[in-house]
Write an enzyme that holds these catalytic residues in place. Structure first.
Site, PDB file in Angstrom:
ATOM      1  N   CYS A  82     -11.168 -11.488  20.897  1.00 46.97           N
ATOM      2  CA  CYS A  82     -10.413 -10.678  19.936  1.00 46.97           C
ATOM      3  C   CYS A  82      -9.286  -9.953  20.668  1.00 46.97           C
ATOM      4  CB  CYS A  82     -11.333  -9.698  19.212  1.00 46.97           C
ATOM      5  SG  CYS A  82     -12.246  -8.626  20.334  1.00 46.97           S
ATOM      6  N   TYR A  84     -23.182 -12.107  24.113  1.00 49.30           N
ATOM      7  CA  TYR A  84     -22.592 -11.087  23.247  1.00 49.30           C
ATOM      8  C   TYR A  84     -22.813 -11.542  21.795  1.00 49.30           C
ATOM      9  CZ  TYR A  84     -19.947 -10.315  27.590  1.00 49.30           C
ATOM     10  OH  TYR A  84     -19.569 -10.125  28.899  1.00 49.30           O
ATOM     11  N   CYS A  88       0.831  -1.197   0.000  1.00 45.58           N
ATOM     12  CA  CYS A  88       0.000   0.000   0.000  1.00 45.58           C
ATOM     13  C   CYS A  88       0.871   1.255   0.000  1.00 45.58           C
ATOM     14  CB  CYS A  88      -0.871  -0.049   1.252  1.00 45.58           C
ATOM     15  SG  CYS A  88      -1.814   1.427   1.487  1.00 45.58           S
TER      16      CYS A  88
HETATM   17  C1  LIG Z   1     -16.987  -9.305  19.348  1.00 45.29           C
HETATM   18  S1  LIG Z   1     -18.682  -8.892  19.087  1.00 45.29           S
HETATM   19  C2  LIG Z   1     -19.360 -10.493  18.856  1.00 45.29           C
HETATM   20  C3  LIG Z   1     -20.615 -10.596  18.045  1.00 45.29           C
HETATM   21  C4  LIG Z   1     -21.060 -11.960  17.566  1.00 45.29           C
HETATM   22  N1  LIG Z   1     -20.754 -13.022  18.487  1.00 45.29           N
HETATM   23  C5  LIG Z   1     -20.547 -12.259  16.192  1.00 45.29           C
HETATM   24  O1  LIG Z   1     -19.670 -13.108  16.036  1.00 45.29           O
HETATM   25  O2  LIG Z   1     -21.014 -11.649  15.252  1.00 45.29           O
HETATM   26  C6  LIG Z   1     -19.165  -8.394  20.658  1.00 45.29           C
HETATM   27  C7  LIG Z   1     -20.617  -8.009  20.792  1.00 45.29           C
HETATM   28  O3  LIG Z   1     -20.889  -7.764  22.156  1.00 45.29           O
HETATM   29  C8  LIG Z   1     -21.808  -6.701  22.267  1.00 45.29           C
HETATM   30  N2  LIG Z   1     -21.688  -6.207  23.640  1.00 45.29           N
HETATM   31  C9  LIG Z   1     -20.752  -5.375  24.152  1.00 45.29           C
HETATM   32  N3  LIG Z   1     -20.923  -5.241  25.480  1.00 45.29           N
HETATM   33  C10 LIG Z   1     -21.980  -5.997  25.843  1.00 45.29           C
HETATM   34  C11 LIG Z   1     -22.621  -6.273  27.074  1.00 45.29           C
HETATM   35  N4  LIG Z   1     -22.197  -5.749  28.208  1.00 45.29           N
HETATM   36  N5  LIG Z   1     -23.674  -7.112  27.073  1.00 45.29           N
HETATM   37  C12 LIG Z   1     -24.112  -7.667  25.906  1.00 45.29           C
HETATM   38  N6  LIG Z   1     -23.533  -7.443  24.703  1.00 45.29           N
HETATM   39  C13 LIG Z   1     -22.480  -6.619  24.665  1.00 45.29           C
HETATM   40  C14 LIG Z   1     -21.408  -5.770  21.155  1.00 45.29           C
HETATM   41  O4  LIG Z   1     -22.459  -4.922  20.787  1.00 45.29           O
HETATM   42  C15 LIG Z   1     -21.027  -6.763  20.041  1.00 45.29           C
HETATM   43  O5  LIG Z   1     -22.132  -7.051  19.220  1.00 45.29           O
END
Ligand SMILES: C[S@@+](CC[C@H](N)C(=O)[O-])C[C@H]1O[C@@H](n2cnc3c(N)ncnc32)[C@H](O)[C@@H]1O
Length: 479
Positions: free
Chosen positions: A436, A338, A86
Protein backbone atom coordinates in the site's frame (compact mmCIF):
# COMPACT_ATOMS: atom_id res chain seq x y z
CA UNK A 1 3.04 35.82 -25.07
CA UNK A 2 -0.20 37.60 -24.10
CA UNK A 3 0.08 40.42 -21.56
CA UNK A 4 -1.51 39.53 -18.22
CA UNK A 5 -5.10 40.67 -17.86
CA UNK A 6 -5.51 43.72 -15.60
CA UNK A 7 -7.74 41.72 -13.20
CA UNK A 8 -5.29 38.97 -12.48
CA UNK A 9 -1.81 39.41 -11.11
CA UNK A 10 1.06 38.47 -13.40
CA UNK A 11 3.16 35.44 -12.55
CA UNK A 12 6.29 36.97 -11.05
CA UNK A 13 9.61 35.86 -12.42
CA UNK A 14 11.14 36.42 -9.02
CA UNK A 15 10.21 34.19 -6.12
CA UNK A 16 6.86 35.35 -4.70
CA UNK A 17 6.60 36.29 -1.04
CA UNK A 18 4.30 34.75 1.53
CA UNK A 19 0.81 36.20 1.13
CA UNK A 20 1.36 37.16 -2.51
CA UNK A 21 -1.11 36.13 -5.22
CA UNK A 22 0.25 34.23 -8.20
CA UNK A 23 -1.05 32.75 -11.41
CA UNK A 24 0.28 29.35 -12.47
CA UNK A 25 -0.52 26.40 -14.70
CA UNK A 26 -0.64 23.05 -12.90
CA UNK A 27 1.87 20.58 -14.29
CA UNK A 28 1.22 17.31 -12.43
CA UNK A 29 -0.15 15.58 -9.36
CA UNK A 30 2.11 14.95 -6.37
CA UNK A 31 2.17 11.86 -4.22
CA UNK A 32 1.14 13.79 -1.13
CA UNK A 33 -2.19 14.71 -2.68
CA UNK A 34 -1.14 18.07 -4.14
CA UNK A 35 -1.28 19.62 -7.55
CA UNK A 36 2.18 20.74 -8.58
CA UNK A 37 3.19 23.82 -10.58
CA UNK A 38 6.43 25.69 -11.13
CA UNK A 39 7.21 29.29 -10.42
CA UNK A 40 10.53 31.12 -10.66
CA UNK A 41 12.29 27.75 -10.88
CA UNK A 42 10.69 26.45 -7.69
CA UNK A 43 7.94 23.92 -7.08
CA UNK A 44 4.61 25.27 -5.95
CA UNK A 45 2.10 22.91 -4.34
CA UNK A 46 -1.59 23.51 -3.90
CA UNK A 47 -4.76 21.48 -3.45
CA UNK A 48 -7.98 21.46 -5.42
CA UNK A 49 -6.59 21.75 -8.94
CA UNK A 50 -5.83 19.38 -11.83
CA UNK A 51 -3.00 19.13 -14.35
CA UNK A 52 -3.51 21.72 -17.10
CA UNK A 53 -5.58 24.10 -14.91
CA UNK A 54 -4.57 27.76 -14.95
CA UNK A 55 -5.18 28.95 -11.42
CA UNK A 56 -4.86 31.94 -9.14
CA UNK A 57 -3.41 31.09 -5.76
CA UNK A 58 -2.06 32.75 -2.64
CA UNK A 59 1.37 31.74 -1.33
CA UNK A 60 1.07 30.40 2.21
CA UNK A 61 4.60 29.24 2.87
CA UNK A 62 8.06 29.36 1.34
CA UNK A 63 10.32 26.56 2.43
CA UNK A 64 13.26 24.47 1.38
CA UNK A 65 10.94 22.06 -0.47
CA UNK A 66 9.34 24.87 -2.47
CA UNK A 67 6.22 26.92 -2.03
CA UNK A 68 2.82 26.02 -0.68
CA UNK A 69 -0.20 27.92 -1.86
CA UNK A 70 -3.95 28.02 -1.43
CA UNK A 71 -6.17 27.89 -4.48
CA UNK A 72 -8.20 31.07 -4.94
CA UNK A 73 -9.71 30.51 -8.36
CA UNK A 74 -9.57 28.13 -11.28
CA UNK A 75 -9.15 30.65 -14.09
CA UNK A 76 -9.15 28.11 -16.90
CA UNK A 77 -9.85 24.46 -16.09
CA UNK A 78 -7.59 22.06 -17.96
CA UNK A 79 -8.57 18.79 -19.65
CA UNK A 80 -8.22 16.83 -16.39
CA UNK A 81 -10.45 19.14 -14.33
CA UNK A 82 -13.45 17.76 -12.44
CA UNK A 83 -15.99 19.33 -10.09
CA UNK A 84 -15.59 18.12 -6.52
CA UNK A 85 -18.70 16.35 -5.23
CA UNK A 86 -18.23 16.89 -1.54
CA UNK A 87 -19.03 20.18 0.21
CA UNK A 88 -15.93 19.69 2.42
CA UNK A 89 -13.56 18.94 -0.48
CA UNK A 90 -11.35 22.00 0.09
CA UNK A 91 -11.10 21.57 3.85
CA UNK A 92 -11.29 17.94 4.82
CA UNK A 93 -8.23 16.69 3.00
CA UNK A 94 -9.52 13.13 3.01
CA UNK A 95 -9.85 12.99 -0.75
CA UNK A 96 -7.60 15.69 -2.10
CA UNK A 97 -8.03 14.67 -5.76
CA UNK A 98 -11.75 15.32 -6.09
CA UNK A 99 -10.96 18.20 -8.45
CA UNK A 100 -9.16 15.79 -10.80
CA UNK A 101 -10.85 13.57 -13.40
CA UNK A 102 -10.67 9.93 -12.29
CA UNK A 103 -8.74 8.80 -15.39
CA UNK A 104 -6.04 11.39 -14.68
CA UNK A 105 -5.79 10.18 -11.07
CA UNK A 106 -5.16 6.64 -12.31
CA UNK A 107 -2.52 7.82 -14.78
CA UNK A 108 -0.76 9.77 -12.03
CA UNK A 109 -0.70 6.74 -9.74
CA UNK A 110 0.85 4.60 -12.45
CA UNK A 111 3.47 7.25 -13.16
CA UNK A 112 4.44 7.46 -9.48
CA UNK A 113 5.05 3.73 -9.36
CA UNK A 114 7.07 3.88 -12.60
CA UNK A 115 9.15 6.74 -11.18
CA UNK A 116 9.66 4.95 -7.87
CA UNK A 117 10.86 1.81 -9.67
CA UNK A 118 13.05 3.78 -12.08
CA UNK A 119 14.73 5.59 -9.19
CA UNK A 120 15.05 2.54 -6.98
CA UNK A 121 18.34 1.24 -8.32
CA UNK A 122 16.76 -2.03 -9.48
CA UNK A 123 18.76 -3.56 -12.33
CA UNK A 124 15.63 -5.16 -13.74
CA UNK A 125 12.60 -2.88 -13.66
CA UNK A 126 9.27 -4.52 -14.49
CA UNK A 127 6.73 -2.86 -16.72
CA UNK A 128 3.95 -1.31 -14.67
CA UNK A 129 0.48 -2.46 -15.76
CA UNK A 130 -2.31 0.13 -16.05
CA UNK A 131 -3.97 0.85 -12.71
CA UNK A 132 -7.18 -1.14 -12.25
CA UNK A 133 -9.68 1.57 -11.30
CA UNK A 134 -13.29 1.53 -10.15
CA UNK A 135 -16.29 1.93 -12.43
CA UNK A 136 -18.12 3.99 -9.82
CA UNK A 137 -15.43 5.48 -7.57
CA UNK A 138 -17.76 6.91 -4.89
CA UNK A 139 -19.05 5.68 -1.52
CA UNK A 140 -16.59 2.81 -1.69
CA UNK A 141 -15.23 2.84 1.87
CA UNK A 142 -16.68 0.12 4.07
CA UNK A 143 -15.11 1.65 7.19
CA UNK A 144 -14.87 5.18 8.53
CA UNK A 145 -13.29 6.39 11.76
CA UNK A 146 -14.82 9.66 12.91
CA UNK A 147 -13.53 11.67 15.87
CA UNK A 148 -15.44 13.56 18.53
CA UNK A 149 -13.82 16.83 19.58
CA UNK A 150 -14.48 19.80 21.78
CA UNK A 151 -12.86 22.07 19.20
CA UNK A 152 -14.53 22.33 15.85
CA UNK A 153 -12.84 23.58 12.73
CA UNK A 154 -14.87 26.57 11.55
CA UNK A 155 -15.18 26.51 7.78
CA UNK A 156 -14.60 29.64 5.71
CA UNK A 157 -18.22 30.09 4.68
CA UNK A 158 -19.49 29.99 8.27
CA UNK A 159 -20.49 33.18 10.09
CA UNK A 160 -18.27 34.56 12.82
CA UNK A 161 -19.04 33.52 16.36
CA UNK A 162 -20.64 30.14 15.52
CA UNK A 163 -20.61 27.55 18.30
CA UNK A 164 -17.38 25.64 17.80
CA UNK A 165 -17.49 23.60 21.01
CA UNK A 166 -18.50 20.24 19.49
CA UNK A 167 -17.54 18.30 16.39
CA UNK A 168 -17.94 14.83 15.02
CA UNK A 169 -16.04 14.19 11.82
CA UNK A 170 -12.53 14.05 10.47
CA UNK A 171 -9.34 15.78 11.52
CA UNK A 172 -8.43 18.73 9.34
CA UNK A 173 -5.02 18.08 7.73
CA UNK A 174 -2.20 19.64 9.69
CA UNK A 175 -4.50 20.33 12.66
CA UNK A 176 -4.16 17.58 15.24
CA UNK A 177 -6.47 19.46 17.60
CA UNK A 178 -9.36 20.44 15.32
CA UNK A 179 -12.06 18.34 13.76
CA UNK A 180 -14.28 19.14 10.81
CA UNK A 181 -17.95 18.67 11.73
CA UNK A 182 -18.80 16.30 8.92
CA UNK A 183 -22.07 16.88 7.09
CA UNK A 184 -21.44 14.71 4.04
CA UNK A 185 -18.86 12.27 2.74
CA UNK A 186 -18.62 11.09 -0.85
CA UNK A 187 -16.41 8.08 -0.21
CA UNK A 188 -17.98 6.56 2.92
CA UNK A 189 -20.63 3.83 2.53
CA UNK A 190 -24.00 5.54 2.13
CA UNK A 191 -25.43 4.83 5.62
CA UNK A 192 -22.40 6.35 7.39
CA UNK A 193 -23.57 9.93 7.00
CA UNK A 194 -26.91 9.39 8.77
CA UNK A 195 -25.16 7.58 11.63
CA UNK A 196 -22.88 10.58 12.13
CA UNK A 197 -25.82 12.98 12.15
CA UNK A 198 -27.72 10.91 14.72
CA UNK A 199 -24.70 10.39 16.96
CA UNK A 200 -24.00 14.12 16.94
CA UNK A 201 -27.62 15.03 17.72
CA UNK A 202 -27.87 12.49 20.55
CA UNK A 203 -24.55 13.48 22.08
CA UNK A 204 -25.65 17.09 22.20
CA UNK A 205 -29.17 16.32 23.47
CA UNK A 206 -27.78 14.11 26.20
CA UNK A 207 -24.98 16.59 27.01
CA UNK A 208 -22.20 13.99 26.61
CA UNK A 209 -18.79 15.60 26.54
CA UNK A 210 -16.57 15.11 23.49
CA UNK A 211 -12.84 14.48 23.76
CA UNK A 212 -10.75 17.52 24.56
CA UNK A 213 -7.26 16.90 23.18
CA UNK A 214 -5.65 19.64 25.23
CA UNK A 215 -7.00 18.43 28.57
CA UNK A 216 -6.87 14.75 27.41
CA UNK A 217 -10.35 14.00 28.73
CA UNK A 218 -13.94 13.69 27.53
CA UNK A 219 -16.31 10.74 27.31
CA UNK A 220 -16.85 10.47 23.55
CA UNK A 221 -13.72 9.78 21.50
CA UNK A 222 -14.47 7.98 18.22
CA UNK A 223 -17.37 6.68 16.21
CA UNK A 224 -16.11 3.92 13.93
CA UNK A 225 -18.63 2.56 11.45
CA UNK A 226 -18.19 -0.51 9.23
CA UNK A 227 -20.39 -2.21 6.70
CA UNK A 228 -20.31 -5.54 4.99
CA UNK A 229 -21.16 -4.51 1.43
CA UNK A 230 -22.33 -7.99 0.45
CA UNK A 231 -24.17 -8.83 3.68
CA UNK A 232 -25.59 -5.38 4.53
CA UNK A 233 -24.45 -5.84 8.14
CA UNK A 234 -23.40 -2.66 9.92
CA UNK A 235 -21.12 -2.33 12.95
CA UNK A 236 -20.89 0.73 15.16
CA UNK A 237 -17.85 0.91 17.40
CA UNK A 238 -18.16 3.68 19.95
CA UNK A 239 -14.88 4.56 21.64
CA UNK A 240 -15.15 6.24 25.01
CA UNK A 241 -12.66 7.15 27.73
CA UNK A 242 -14.57 5.20 30.38
CA UNK A 243 -17.23 2.47 30.46
CA UNK A 244 -19.69 4.95 32.08
CA UNK A 245 -22.81 2.79 31.59
CA UNK A 246 -25.15 5.38 33.10
CA UNK A 247 -24.27 7.83 30.30
CA UNK A 248 -23.43 5.46 27.45
CA UNK A 249 -26.45 3.12 27.67
CA UNK A 250 -29.11 5.79 26.97
CA UNK A 251 -27.00 7.05 24.04
CA UNK A 252 -26.60 3.55 22.61
CA UNK A 253 -30.29 2.71 23.06
CA UNK A 254 -31.38 5.87 21.23
CA UNK A 255 -28.86 5.30 18.43
CA UNK A 256 -30.06 1.73 17.89
CA UNK A 257 -33.69 2.82 17.93
CA UNK A 258 -33.00 5.42 15.25
CA UNK A 259 -30.93 2.97 13.17
CA UNK A 260 -32.38 -0.53 13.12
CA UNK A 261 -30.01 -1.27 10.22
CA UNK A 262 -27.13 -1.44 12.75
CA UNK A 263 -26.58 -5.14 13.34
CA UNK A 264 -24.02 -4.84 16.11
CA UNK A 265 -22.84 -2.11 18.46
CA UNK A 266 -19.65 -2.39 20.45
CA UNK A 267 -18.13 0.00 22.95
CA UNK A 268 -14.36 0.20 23.17
CA UNK A 269 -12.78 1.93 26.11
CA UNK A 270 -9.39 3.59 26.10
CA UNK A 271 -7.95 6.23 28.39
CA UNK A 272 -4.78 6.58 26.34
CA UNK A 273 -4.04 9.95 24.78
CA UNK A 274 -3.24 8.53 21.30
CA UNK A 275 -5.66 9.56 18.58
CA UNK A 276 -6.41 6.00 17.50
CA UNK A 277 -9.58 4.03 18.03
CA UNK A 278 -8.37 1.21 20.25
CA UNK A 279 -9.99 -1.09 22.78
CA UNK A 280 -8.33 -1.57 26.16
CA UNK A 281 -11.69 -2.82 27.36
CA UNK A 282 -14.69 -3.85 25.30
CA UNK A 283 -18.42 -4.22 25.79
CA UNK A 284 -20.84 -5.58 23.21
CA UNK A 285 -24.13 -3.72 23.60
CA UNK A 286 -25.98 -5.25 20.67
CA UNK A 287 -25.57 -8.12 18.21
CA UNK A 288 -22.65 -10.53 17.88
CA UNK A 289 -19.81 -7.98 18.15
CA UNK A 290 -18.67 -8.44 14.55
CA UNK A 291 -19.99 -8.16 11.00
CA UNK A 292 -19.52 -10.46 8.04
CA UNK A 293 -18.38 -9.65 4.54
CA UNK A 294 -18.25 -11.86 1.49
CA UNK A 295 -15.15 -11.70 -0.65
CA UNK A 296 -14.37 -13.93 -3.61
CA UNK A 297 -17.13 -16.31 -2.49
CA UNK A 298 -15.82 -16.63 1.07
CA UNK A 299 -17.38 -15.21 4.20
CA UNK A 300 -15.27 -13.19 6.62
CA UNK A 301 -16.07 -12.15 10.16
CA UNK A 302 -14.69 -8.74 10.97
CA UNK A 303 -14.34 -7.65 14.57
CA UNK A 304 -14.01 -3.97 15.52
CA UNK A 305 -10.22 -3.80 15.79
CA UNK A 306 -9.11 -6.16 13.05
CA UNK A 307 -7.82 -5.02 9.70
CA UNK A 308 -10.02 -5.60 6.70
CA UNK A 309 -9.56 -4.08 3.26
CA UNK A 310 -11.64 -0.89 3.23
CA UNK A 311 -12.80 -1.13 -0.39
CA UNK A 312 -14.69 -4.40 -0.79
CA UNK A 313 -15.13 -4.31 -4.58
CA UNK A 314 -11.50 -3.50 -5.24
CA UNK A 315 -10.33 -5.92 -2.54
CA UNK A 316 -12.05 -8.62 -4.55
CA UNK A 317 -10.09 -7.59 -7.63
CA UNK A 318 -6.94 -7.47 -5.50
CA UNK A 319 -7.56 -11.06 -4.45
CA UNK A 320 -7.94 -11.95 -8.14
CA UNK A 321 -4.64 -10.29 -9.08
CA UNK A 322 -2.77 -11.84 -6.14
CA UNK A 323 -4.20 -15.26 -7.04
CA UNK A 324 -3.06 -14.90 -10.65
CA UNK A 325 0.39 -13.80 -9.60
CA UNK A 326 0.70 -16.52 -6.95
CA UNK A 327 -0.28 -19.14 -9.54
CA UNK A 328 -0.60 -21.82 -6.85
CA UNK A 329 -0.35 -25.34 -8.22
CA UNK A 330 -2.18 -28.30 -6.71
CA UNK A 331 -0.44 -29.50 -3.57
CA UNK A 332 1.57 -26.32 -3.06
CA UNK A 333 1.76 -24.58 0.31
CA UNK A 334 1.13 -20.90 0.89
CA UNK A 335 2.67 -18.72 3.56
CA UNK A 336 0.56 -15.59 4.21
CA UNK A 337 2.63 -13.01 6.09
CA UNK A 338 0.92 -9.98 7.68
CA UNK A 339 -2.29 -11.92 7.11
CA UNK A 340 -4.82 -9.77 9.03
CA UNK A 341 -8.06 -11.72 9.24
CA UNK A 342 -6.74 -14.18 6.66
CA UNK A 343 -8.44 -12.61 3.65
CA UNK A 344 -5.78 -13.18 1.02
CA UNK A 345 -4.65 -16.60 2.20
CA UNK A 346 -8.15 -18.02 2.59
CA UNK A 347 -9.25 -16.74 -0.83
CA UNK A 348 -6.13 -18.14 -2.50
CA UNK A 349 -5.51 -21.38 -0.70
CA UNK A 350 -8.85 -22.21 0.83
CA UNK A 351 -9.28 -25.53 -0.94
CA UNK A 352 -8.11 -28.84 0.45
CA UNK A 353 -5.42 -28.91 -2.28
CA UNK A 354 -3.29 -26.47 -0.35
CA UNK A 355 -1.81 -25.96 3.06
CA UNK A 356 -1.98 -22.45 4.39
CA UNK A 357 0.00 -20.87 7.19
CA UNK A 358 -0.60 -17.23 8.20
CA UNK A 359 1.13 -14.87 10.65
CA UNK A 360 -0.20 -11.65 12.03
CA UNK A 361 0.74 -9.54 15.05
CA UNK A 362 -2.76 -8.42 16.13
CA UNK A 363 -4.34 -11.17 18.19
CA UNK A 364 -8.03 -10.41 17.52
CA UNK A 365 -7.27 -10.47 13.78
CA UNK A 366 -5.73 -13.94 14.16
CA UNK A 367 -8.80 -15.09 16.06
CA UNK A 368 -10.90 -13.74 13.19
CA UNK A 369 -8.68 -15.57 10.69
CA UNK A 370 -9.14 -18.86 12.57
CA UNK A 371 -12.89 -18.34 12.79
CA UNK A 372 -12.95 -17.42 9.10
CA UNK A 373 -11.12 -20.62 8.21
CA UNK A 374 -13.66 -22.69 10.19
CA UNK A 375 -16.66 -20.76 8.82
CA UNK A 376 -15.48 -21.45 5.28
CA UNK A 377 -14.75 -25.10 5.97
CA UNK A 378 -11.01 -24.65 5.45
CA UNK A 379 -9.25 -27.35 7.41
CA UNK A 380 -5.77 -27.03 6.04
CA UNK A 381 -5.15 -23.53 7.38
CA UNK A 382 -3.22 -22.45 10.45
CA UNK A 383 -3.03 -18.89 11.68
CA UNK A 384 -0.63 -17.80 14.39
CA UNK A 385 0.02 -14.63 16.32
CA UNK A 386 3.52 -13.44 15.58
CA UNK A 387 5.72 -10.60 14.49
CA UNK A 388 6.87 -11.48 10.96
CA UNK A 389 10.45 -10.59 11.81
CA UNK A 390 10.53 -12.98 14.78
CA UNK A 391 8.74 -15.68 12.81
CA UNK A 392 11.23 -15.55 9.96
CA UNK A 393 14.24 -15.38 12.22
CA UNK A 394 12.91 -18.44 14.06
CA UNK A 395 12.43 -20.11 10.69
CA UNK A 396 16.20 -20.04 10.28
CA UNK A 397 16.14 -22.73 12.98
CA UNK A 398 13.70 -24.86 11.01
CA UNK A 399 10.52 -23.73 12.75
CA UNK A 400 8.54 -23.22 9.55
CA UNK A 401 7.44 -25.86 7.05
CA UNK A 402 8.60 -25.05 3.50
CA UNK A 403 6.21 -23.04 1.28
CA UNK A 404 6.33 -22.76 -2.48
CA UNK A 405 4.54 -19.41 -2.54
CA UNK A 406 4.71 -16.54 -0.04
CA UNK A 407 2.36 -13.57 0.08
CA UNK A 408 3.56 -10.53 2.04
CA UNK A 409 1.21 -7.65 2.68
CA UNK A 410 3.01 -5.38 5.17
CA UNK A 411 1.76 -2.06 6.56
CA UNK A 412 2.87 1.23 4.97
CA UNK A 413 6.34 1.11 6.53
CA UNK A 414 7.18 -1.99 4.45
CA UNK A 415 9.33 -4.88 5.64
CA UNK A 416 11.53 -4.81 8.73
CA UNK A 417 15.19 -4.55 7.55
CA UNK A 418 15.85 -8.14 8.66
CA UNK A 419 12.88 -9.59 6.79
CA UNK A 420 14.09 -9.58 3.13
CA UNK A 421 17.08 -11.82 3.84
CA UNK A 422 14.97 -14.27 5.82
CA UNK A 423 12.30 -14.18 3.13
CA UNK A 424 14.83 -14.88 0.39
CA UNK A 425 16.11 -17.86 2.37
CA UNK A 426 12.68 -19.52 2.56
CA UNK A 427 13.23 -21.33 -0.70
CA UNK A 428 9.88 -20.32 -2.22
CA UNK A 429 9.48 -20.26 -5.98
CA UNK A 430 7.48 -17.04 -5.87
CA UNK A 431 6.88 -14.11 -3.56
CA UNK A 432 3.87 -11.87 -4.10
CA UNK A 433 4.44 -8.53 -2.38
CA UNK A 434 1.24 -6.55 -1.88
CA UNK A 435 2.12 -2.95 -1.07
CA UNK A 436 0.00 0.00 0.00
CA UNK A 437 3.11 2.17 -0.25
CA UNK A 438 4.92 1.26 -3.49
CA UNK A 439 7.64 3.91 -3.08
CA UNK A 440 8.60 2.37 0.25
CA UNK A 441 8.32 -1.14 -1.18
CA UNK A 442 10.91 -0.47 -3.89
CA UNK A 443 13.59 -0.42 -1.18
CA UNK A 444 12.53 -3.95 -0.20
CA UNK A 445 12.49 -5.03 -3.86
CA UNK A 446 16.04 -3.75 -4.29
CA UNK A 447 17.17 -5.62 -1.19
CA UNK A 448 15.56 -8.79 -2.53
CA UNK A 449 17.24 -8.25 -5.90
CA UNK A 450 20.60 -8.08 -4.13
CA UNK A 451 19.66 -11.41 -2.56
CA UNK A 452 19.10 -13.03 -5.95
CA UNK A 453 15.44 -12.30 -6.64
CA UNK A 454 13.94 -10.47 -9.63
CA UNK A 455 10.81 -8.32 -9.61
CA UNK A 456 8.93 -9.64 -12.63
CA UNK A 457 5.57 -7.92 -12.30
CA UNK A 458 3.97 -4.71 -11.04
CA UNK A 459 0.16 -4.59 -11.14
CA UNK A 460 -1.39 -1.56 -9.43
CA UNK A 461 -5.01 -1.25 -8.32
CA UNK A 462 -6.90 1.76 -7.09
CA UNK A 463 -8.26 0.91 -3.68
CA UNK A 464 -8.54 4.52 -2.62
CA UNK A 465 -10.06 6.73 -5.37
CA UNK A 466 -9.69 10.52 -4.93
CA UNK A 467 -6.83 10.06 -2.50
CA UNK A 468 -3.10 9.79 -3.29
CA UNK A 469 -2.91 6.27 -1.81
CA UNK A 470 -1.77 3.57 -4.19
CA UNK A 471 -1.71 -0.19 -4.01
CA UNK A 472 0.53 -2.41 -6.11
CA UNK A 473 1.08 -6.14 -6.40
CA UNK A 474 4.74 -6.93 -7.11
CA UNK A 475 5.73 -10.41 -8.16
CA UNK A 476 9.20 -11.77 -7.42
CA UNK A 477 10.98 -14.89 -8.55
CA UNK A 478 14.44 -16.28 -7.83
CA UNK A 479 16.83 -15.37 -10.65
C1 LIG B 1 -1.93 -4.13 4.97
S1 LIG B 1 -2.54 -5.14 6.27
C2 LIG B 1 -2.79 -6.65 5.41
C3 LIG B 1 -3.82 -7.59 5.95
C4 LIG B 1 -4.28 -8.74 5.09
N1 LIG B 1 -3.25 -9.27 4.24
C5 LIG B 1 -5.51 -8.38 4.31
O1 LIG B 1 -5.44 -8.23 3.09
O2 LIG B 1 -6.56 -8.26 4.90
C6 LIG B 1 -1.13 -5.37 7.23
C7 LIG B 1 -1.31 -6.26 8.43
O3 LIG B 1 -0.04 -6.46 9.02
C8 LIG B 1 -0.18 -6.51 10.43
N2 LIG B 1 1.15 -6.25 10.97
C9 LIG B 1 1.78 -5.06 11.13
N3 LIG B 1 3.04 -5.25 11.57
C10 LIG B 1 3.24 -6.58 11.69
C11 LIG B 1 4.34 -7.38 12.09
N4 LIG B 1 5.50 -6.85 12.43
N5 LIG B 1 4.19 -8.72 12.08
C12 LIG B 1 3.00 -9.28 11.71
N6 LIG B 1 1.92 -8.57 11.33
C13 LIG B 1 2.03 -7.23 11.31
C14 LIG B 1 -1.25 -5.49 10.71
O4 LIG B 1 -1.88 -5.73 11.94
C15 LIG B 1 -2.21 -5.71 9.52
O5 LIG B 1 -3.20 -6.65 9.82
Amino acid sequence: MEPPSPETPATPLRLPRKGEEVEVVVRALGERGHAVAEIAGRTLRLKGAAPGDRVRARVLRRGRRGLEARLLERLEPGPAAADPRCPHAGTCGGCSFQAVAYGAQLEAKRRWIEEALAGSGLARVPEVAPVLGMEEPWHYRNKMDFSFASRRWVEEHEPEGVDASFALGLHVPGRWDKVLDLQACSIAFPEAEALVHTARRLAREQALDPWDVHAARGLLRHLVVRKGLRTGEILVDLITDALAPERVEPFVAALLEAHPEVTTLVQGVTARAAKVAQHDEERVHHGPGFIREVLAGRTFEISPTSFFQTNTLQAERLVGVVAEEAGLRPGERLLDLYCGAGTLGLCLAGSAEHELLGFEVVEPAVQDARRNARANGVEHARFEVGDVRDVLVAQAHGALPPSEVVVVDPPRAGLHPEVPAALAALGARRVVYVSCNPRQATGDLLRLEELGWATVGARPLDLFPHTPHTECVFTLEPR
